[in-house]
Design a protein around this motif. Structure first.
Motif, PDB file in Angstrom:
ATOM      1  N   UNK A  57       0.577  -0.966  -0.281  1.00  0.00           N
ATOM      2  CA  UNK A  57       0.071   0.179  -0.090  1.00  0.00           C
ATOM      3  C   UNK A  57       0.789   1.020   0.184  1.00  0.00           C
ATOM      4  N   UNK A  58       1.901   1.532   0.869  1.00  0.00           N
ATOM      5  CA  UNK A  58       2.973   2.490   0.496  1.00  0.00           C
ATOM      6  C   UNK A  58       3.324   2.413  -0.405  1.00  0.00           C
ATOM      7  N   UNK A  59       4.111   1.353  -1.249  1.00  0.00           N
ATOM      8  CA  UNK A  59       4.205   1.333  -2.729  1.00  0.00           C
ATOM      9  C   UNK A  59       3.438   2.452  -2.990  1.00  0.00           C
ATOM     10  N   UNK A  60       1.920   1.861  -3.912  1.00  0.00           N
ATOM     11  CA  UNK A  60       1.030   1.970  -4.192  1.00  0.00           C
ATOM     12  C   UNK A  60       0.703   3.638  -4.328  1.00  0.00           C
ATOM     13  N   UNK A  61       0.335   3.939  -2.810  1.00  0.00           N
ATOM     14  CA  UNK A  61       0.245   5.284  -2.851  1.00  0.00           C
ATOM     15  C   UNK A  61       1.004   6.406  -2.938  1.00  0.00           C
ATOM     16  N   UNK A  62       2.297   5.910  -3.084  1.00  0.00           N
ATOM     17  CA  UNK A  62       3.000   7.038  -3.611  1.00  0.00           C
ATOM     18  C   UNK A  62       3.370   6.428  -4.835  1.00  0.00           C
ATOM     19  N   UNK A  63       2.809   5.616  -5.585  1.00  0.00           N
ATOM     20  CA  UNK A  63       3.050   5.409  -6.973  1.00  0.00           C
ATOM     21  C   UNK A  63       2.113   6.724  -7.795  1.00  0.00           C
ATOM     22  N   UNK A  64       1.078   6.155  -7.688  1.00  0.00           N
ATOM     23  CA  UNK A  64      -0.444   7.300  -8.006  1.00  0.00           C
ATOM     24  C   UNK A  64      -2.065   7.413  -6.588  1.00  0.00           C
ATOM     25  N   UNK A  65      -1.503   7.733  -5.650  1.00  0.00           N
ATOM     26  CA  UNK A  65      -2.666   8.231  -4.990  1.00  0.00           C
ATOM     27  C   UNK A  65      -4.045   8.177  -5.480  1.00  0.00           C
ATOM     28  N   UNK A  66      -4.279   8.457  -6.473  1.00  0.00           N
ATOM     29  CA  UNK A  66      -5.187   8.966  -6.581  1.00  0.00           C
ATOM     30  C   UNK A  66      -5.836   7.447  -7.484  1.00  0.00           C
ATOM     31  N   UNK A 105      13.001   7.449  -3.682  1.00  0.00           N
ATOM     32  CA  UNK A 105      13.158   8.541  -4.591  1.00  0.00           C
ATOM     33  C   UNK A 105      12.327   9.070  -3.798  1.00  0.00           C
ATOM     34  N   UNK A 106      12.553  10.643  -4.771  1.00  0.00           N
ATOM     35  CA  UNK A 106      12.516  11.586  -3.378  1.00  0.00           C
ATOM     36  C   UNK A 106      10.515  11.935  -3.909  1.00  0.00           C
ATOM     37  N   UNK A 107       9.769  11.619  -5.515  1.00  0.00           N
ATOM     38  CA  UNK A 107       8.383  11.612  -5.124  1.00  0.00           C
ATOM     39  C   UNK A 107       7.956   9.868  -5.046  1.00  0.00           C
ATOM     40  N   UNK A 108       8.750   9.377  -4.441  1.00  0.00           N
ATOM     41  CA  UNK A 108       8.426   8.805  -3.438  1.00  0.00           C
ATOM     42  C   UNK A 108       7.712   7.200  -4.358  1.00  0.00           C
ATOM     43  N   UNK A 109       7.308   6.151  -3.881  1.00  0.00           N
ATOM     44  CA  UNK A 109       6.886   4.720  -4.585  1.00  0.00           C
ATOM     45  C   UNK A 109       7.939   3.627  -4.948  1.00  0.00           C
ATOM     46  N   UNK A 110       9.155   3.943  -4.289  1.00  0.00           N
ATOM     47  CA  UNK A 110      10.069   3.442  -4.816  1.00  0.00           C
ATOM     48  C   UNK A 110      11.443   3.484  -3.355  1.00  0.00           C
ATOM     49  N   UNK A 111      12.214   2.424  -3.343  1.00  0.00           N
ATOM     50  CA  UNK A 111      12.869   2.411  -2.376  1.00  0.00           C
ATOM     51  C   UNK A 111      12.693   1.300  -1.629  1.00  0.00           C
ATOM     52  N   UNK A 112      13.724   1.049  -0.438  1.00  0.00           N
ATOM     53  CA  UNK A 112      13.904  -0.505  -0.414  1.00  0.00           C
ATOM     54  C   UNK A 112      14.886  -0.535   1.623  1.00  0.00           C
TER      55      UNK A 112
END
Length: 390
Positions: A263-272, A332-339
Motif C-alpha cells: 500500500x505504501x508503494x501504491x500510494x507513492x506511485x499513484x495516490x488517485x 525516490x524523492x517522488x515516492x513509491x520507490x525504495x527498499x
C-alpha cells in the motif's frame, strides 16, 4: 542482452558499488584505521539511531516523497521523559520503556492525524513538531543533563563498555560466540535463498539465473563473515546491533512481503489510482507517521543508553541523517520507490563517510559540506534516472 543486463545490474547496485569505493578510499586515506575492529564496532554503535530512523523515514517517503522533520526532537523528548521517569521518579525501567514507546507512538499519531485526515502538508506539521518537542525537551529537563544510572537499561540498549554479547567460550581477544552467530546467519540466509528459489520455480514465477543467485549469496555471506570476524576481534556483537537487525528484519518483511507494505508503494506511485482501487490512503499516511513516532522512541532509547544521559541538545540533525540515508540508499524523492536494504546501505555509507573523515581529522564544518554534497548527488541521480526512463 548481456550488456543490457550489465547496465541494469549497475543501476540496481549503484549505491553498493559507491559504498565499496568510499570504504576503499577512506581505508587508504586513514592507513587502514577505518577497518580496525574497534572502528567497525563503533560504526554500528554510533549510527544505530540512523538505521532505526531511516527505516521509519522510508515509509513516509514511499507515500509520495513526504518526510518527517520532527524525529530528532521526538528522539530528544522521549529520551528526556524516559530519563526523568527512571532517575528522578524511580520508575521501573521496563515500565519507563513501555511509556516511552507509547509516547512516541502517540506523537506519531497526533502528527499523522493532521497529515492524513486534515491534509495539512507533512512539511508544515513536522516542522511544527520539531519546534514543539525540542521546546518540551528543555521544559522536561529544565535545560540540564539527566544522567542514566540504570545499568540494565544501558546494557539492553547498547551503551557503555559491557553492552556486547558475551562469549560463552571465554576466549581472550576473540569473541567466538559472535563469530558463530555470523556463520549461523549465513547458513540460514543460504537456506532461505534456496527454498525461495525452489518455491518461485514451482509456482512458475520469474527467477534470476542460478549463477546470479550464487554470486549474490557468496558476496553477501562474505560481507557478513568479514564483518562478524572484525567485531569478534574487539568485543563481539554490540547489543545496539541486535535492535537494528530486529527493525530491519521486521520492516524488510513488511515492505516486501505484506499487503500493507504494498500500500505504501501504491500510494507513492499513484495516490488517485490507489484510492479508486478501494484502498484507504488516509490510513496509509496515518500508519506511516504512527510508525515513525514508534521508531523515534526506540531511537531515543538507543541514544540515551549510548550517552548514559539525556540532554536538551540530543537529536539535533538526526532527521537529516535519516532522510539522507533514505535518498542515498535509492529511495525516490517522488515516492513509491525504495527498499529497507537500500536504506541500510545508505546509512552505512553515511556512517563510513562520518567515521572516515573523523579519523582523518577533517573539520566538522567540512564534514557537513561533504554530507550535503553526497545527499544532493543522490537526489540528482534519482531525478536524472527518472527523466531517462521517461
Amino acid at each position: 542482452m548481456d550488456k543490457a543486463k550489465l547496465n541494469e545490474g549497475m543501476k540496481k547496485y549503484t549505491m553498493v558499488i559507491a559504498l565499496l569505493f568510499v570504504a576503499m578510499f577512506f581505508t587508504w586515506q586513514t592507513g587502514g584505521k577505518l577497518l580496525l575492529p574497534q572502528n567497525v564496532s563503533n560504526l554500528i554503535a554510533q549510527n544505530a539511531y540512523v538505521f532505526v530512523l531511516a527505516t521509519g523515514m522510508l515509509l513516509c517517503i514511499l507515500t509520495g516523497g513526504n518526510i518527517d522533520l520532527s524525529v530528532g526532537s521526538v528522539v530528544c523528548f522521549v529520551g528526556a521523559v524516559g530519563a526523568k521517569l527512571m532517575e528522578s521518579m524511580g520508575v521501573n525501567p521496563v515500565i519507563a520503556i513501555l511509556i516511552m514507546l507509547v509516547i512516541g507512538t502517540l506523537i506519531g499519531a497526533w502528527q499523522g492525524f493532521w497529515i492524513a485526515f486534515v491534509r495539512v502538508p507533512p512539511f508544515i506539521v513536522t516542522l511544527a513538531g520539531m519546534l514543539i518537542f525540542r521546546g518540551l525537551s528543555n521544559v522536561v529537563l529544565n535545560g540540564q543533563t539527566e544522567s542514566i544510572t540504570s545499568g540494565g537499561f544501558v546494557k539492553i540498549f547498547g551503551g557503555g563498555a559491557n553492552c556486547y554479547i558475551p562469549d560463552i567460550f571465554g576466549i581472550e581477544g576473540f569473541n567466538l560466540t559472535s563469530m558463530l552467530i555470523g556463520i549461523i546467519t549465513c547458513v540460514i540466509y543460504i537456506a532461505i535463498q534456496v527454498a525461495g528459489r525452489r518455491n518461485r520455480i514451482r509456482k512458475g514465477y520469474a527467477t534470476d539465473s542460478l549463477k546470479s543467485m550464487i554470486v549474490k549469496t557468496i558476496i553477501i555471506c562474505a560481507v557478513v563473515l568479514a564483518f562478524t570476524y572484525k567485531i569478534s576481534m574487539y568485543r563481539g556483537i554490540p547489543t545496539a546491533l541486535i535492535w537494528v537487525v530486529i527493525v530491519v528484519l521486521i520492516y524488510g518483511y513488511i515492505t516486501s512481503k505484506t499487503t500493507t507494505g504494498r500500500y505504501f508503494y501504491a500510494v507513492g506511485g499513484n495516490e488517485k489510482a490507489t484510492k479508486l482501487s478501494g484502498i484507504n490512503t488516509d490510513k496509509v499516511y496515518f500508519l506511516a507517521y504512527c510508525n515513525m513516532g514508534l521508531l523515534a522512541a526506540l531511537a531515543g532509547m538507543l541514544t540515551i543508553a549510548r550517552m548514559t544521559s539525556a540532554q536538551p541538545t540530543y537529536g539535533q540533525n538526526y532527521e537529516m541523517d535519516a532522510i539522507g540515508a533514505c535518498f542515498i540508499g535509492g529511495a525516490s524523492a517522488y515516492g513509491g520507490i525504495g527498499t529497507v536494504p537500500g536504506v541500510i546501505v545508505g546509512a552505512v555509507l553515511m556512517g563510513v563517510i562520518n567515521l572516515g573523515m573523523s579519523i582523518m581529522g577533517v573539520d566538522a564544518n567540512y564534514q557537513r559540506v561533504v554530507k550535503g554534497l553526497v545527499l544532493l548527488g543522490a537526489v540528482i541521480f534519482d531525478v536524472l534516472n527518472k527523466k531517462s526512463n521517461k
